[in-house]
Each structure stands twice: as structure tokens, then as C-alpha cells.
Design a protein around this motif. Structure first.
Motif, short mmCIF file in Angstrom:
data_model
loop_
_atom_site.label_atom_id
_atom_site.label_comp_id
_atom_site.label_asym_id
_atom_site.label_seq_id
_atom_site.Cartn_x
_atom_site.Cartn_y
_atom_site.Cartn_z
N ARG A 255 1.00 -1.06 0.02
CA ARG A 255 0.10 -0.03 -0.01
C ARG A 255 1.02 1.29 -0.12
N LEU A 256 0.55 2.15 -0.81
CA LEU A 256 1.17 3.28 -1.01
C LEU A 256 0.35 4.58 -0.67
N SER A 257 0.98 5.56 0.13
CA SER A 257 0.10 6.63 0.36
C SER A 257 0.83 7.94 0.12
N CYS A 258 0.13 8.75 -0.30
CA CYS A 258 0.54 10.01 -0.70
C CYS A 258 -0.27 11.27 0.15
N SER A 259 0.53 12.15 0.50
CA SER A 259 0.03 13.24 1.28
C SER A 259 0.64 14.58 0.89
N ALA A 260 -0.21 15.70 1.36
CA ALA A 260 0.46 16.86 1.25
C ALA A 260 0.84 17.75 2.28
N SER A 261 1.92 18.11 2.30
CA SER A 261 2.45 19.31 3.49
C SER A 261 1.66 20.32 3.59
N GLY A 262 1.08 20.58 4.87
CA GLY A 262 0.43 21.65 5.38
C GLY A 262 -1.14 21.61 4.82
N GLU A 263 -1.73 20.56 4.32
CA GLU A 263 -2.91 20.76 3.78
C GLU A 263 -3.42 19.21 3.33
N LEU B 155 -5.74 16.50 1.22
CA LEU B 155 -5.90 16.25 -0.05
C LEU B 155 -7.40 15.91 -0.54
N GLU B 156 -8.04 16.08 0.45
CA GLU B 156 -9.54 15.85 0.25
C GLU B 156 -10.02 16.26 -0.93
N HIS B 157 -10.05 17.57 -1.39
CA HIS B 157 -10.70 18.15 -2.65
C HIS B 157 -9.70 18.06 -3.76
N TYR B 158 -8.67 17.20 -3.80
CA TYR B 158 -7.86 17.14 -5.21
C TYR B 158 -7.95 16.02 -5.74
N ALA B 159 -7.91 15.90 -7.00
CA ALA B 159 -8.03 14.74 -7.89
C ALA B 159 -6.58 14.46 -7.83
N ILE B 160 -6.23 13.03 -7.36
CA ILE B 160 -4.69 12.59 -7.38
C ILE B 160 -4.69 11.25 -8.45
#
Length: 121
Positions: free
Chosen positions: A19-27, A29-34
Motif C-alpha cells: 500500500r502506497l500513501s500520498c499526502s500533502a504538506s500543510g493541507e 488532499l480531500e478536494h484534490y484529484a490525485i
């Protein structure tokens, strides 16, 4: 600007899961298409799956159908790539990236640092 970082990856035997995870620093990702992409040795980077901001997903790669899924971990505000029944041909460096609308042919502006996935016995 979206500062993406990844976790997960490593060495797994054929038939195993990662399983790979992707996160964003300081925000969140709930409203982003990734989107998730991969690049095998000597090959170009190819899109695998994408999750829309609304939650639906798009599959770009027939070879992963039924084995890979993309989703959101709402508690952690991250996007994950669940990979099951892995095969040696899945060996590659995997990247997450911004992917507005999950349109085919889009090249992300922002990328994660990449995660090596090696499938070998």
C-alpha cells in the motif's frame, strides 16, 4: 503549490500486497484529484489510476484491473494505492501527482518523490 510526499513501497514476493500513501504538506488532499503513475526501468512514466475530487476513480491501465485500487483515507487526509496480487512486471518506481479531472494524457505539475516497488522471489 502542492507539496506531495509518499510513503510505503519496498520489496514483496509475487502474489503479495503493498500500500502506497500520498499526502500533502500543510493541507488535506480531500478536494484534490490525485493520480498514481509508475515508471519501470527503461520505460516511460505511465498513468495507473486516478481518484477524482468527488470520489470516483478512473483506471488507465488494463493490467492492474481487479488488483489495484485507489482511495482516500479520510482520517489522514491522504490518498492511497492498494496493490494486491503483485507480479514481477509491476516492479517500478511509483509516483503520485495532481490530476485535475483525471483526464487522460494530463501530466501532473506536482509530483511525489517516488516509491520503489520491487516484486521478486
Amino acid at each position: 503549490q502542492l507539496d506531495l510526499s509518499q510513503s510505503g513501497g519496498g520489496l514483496v514476493q509475487p502474489g503479495g500486497s503493498l500500500r502506497l500513501s500520498c499526502s500533502a504538506s500543510g493541507e488535506s488532499l480531500e478536494h484534490y484529484a490525485i493520480g498514481w503513475f509508475r515508471q519501470a526501468p527503461g520505460k516511460g512514466r505511465e498513468p495507473i489510476l486516478c481518484i477524482r475530487s468527488t470520489g470516483g476513480s478512473v483506471n488507465f491501465l488494463d493490467s492492474v484491473k481487479g488488483r489495484f485500487t485507489v482511495g482516500r483515507d479520510k482520517a489522514k487526509s491522504t490518498v492511497f494505492l492498494q496493490m494486491n496480487d503483485l507480479a514481477p512486471e509491476d516492479t517500478a518506481v511509483y509516483f503520485c501527482g495532481d490530476h485535475p479531472g483525471c483526464y487522460k494524457g494530463y501530466t501532473p505539475v506536482y509530483w511525489g518523490q517516488g516509491s520503489q516497488v520491487t516484486v521478486s522471489s
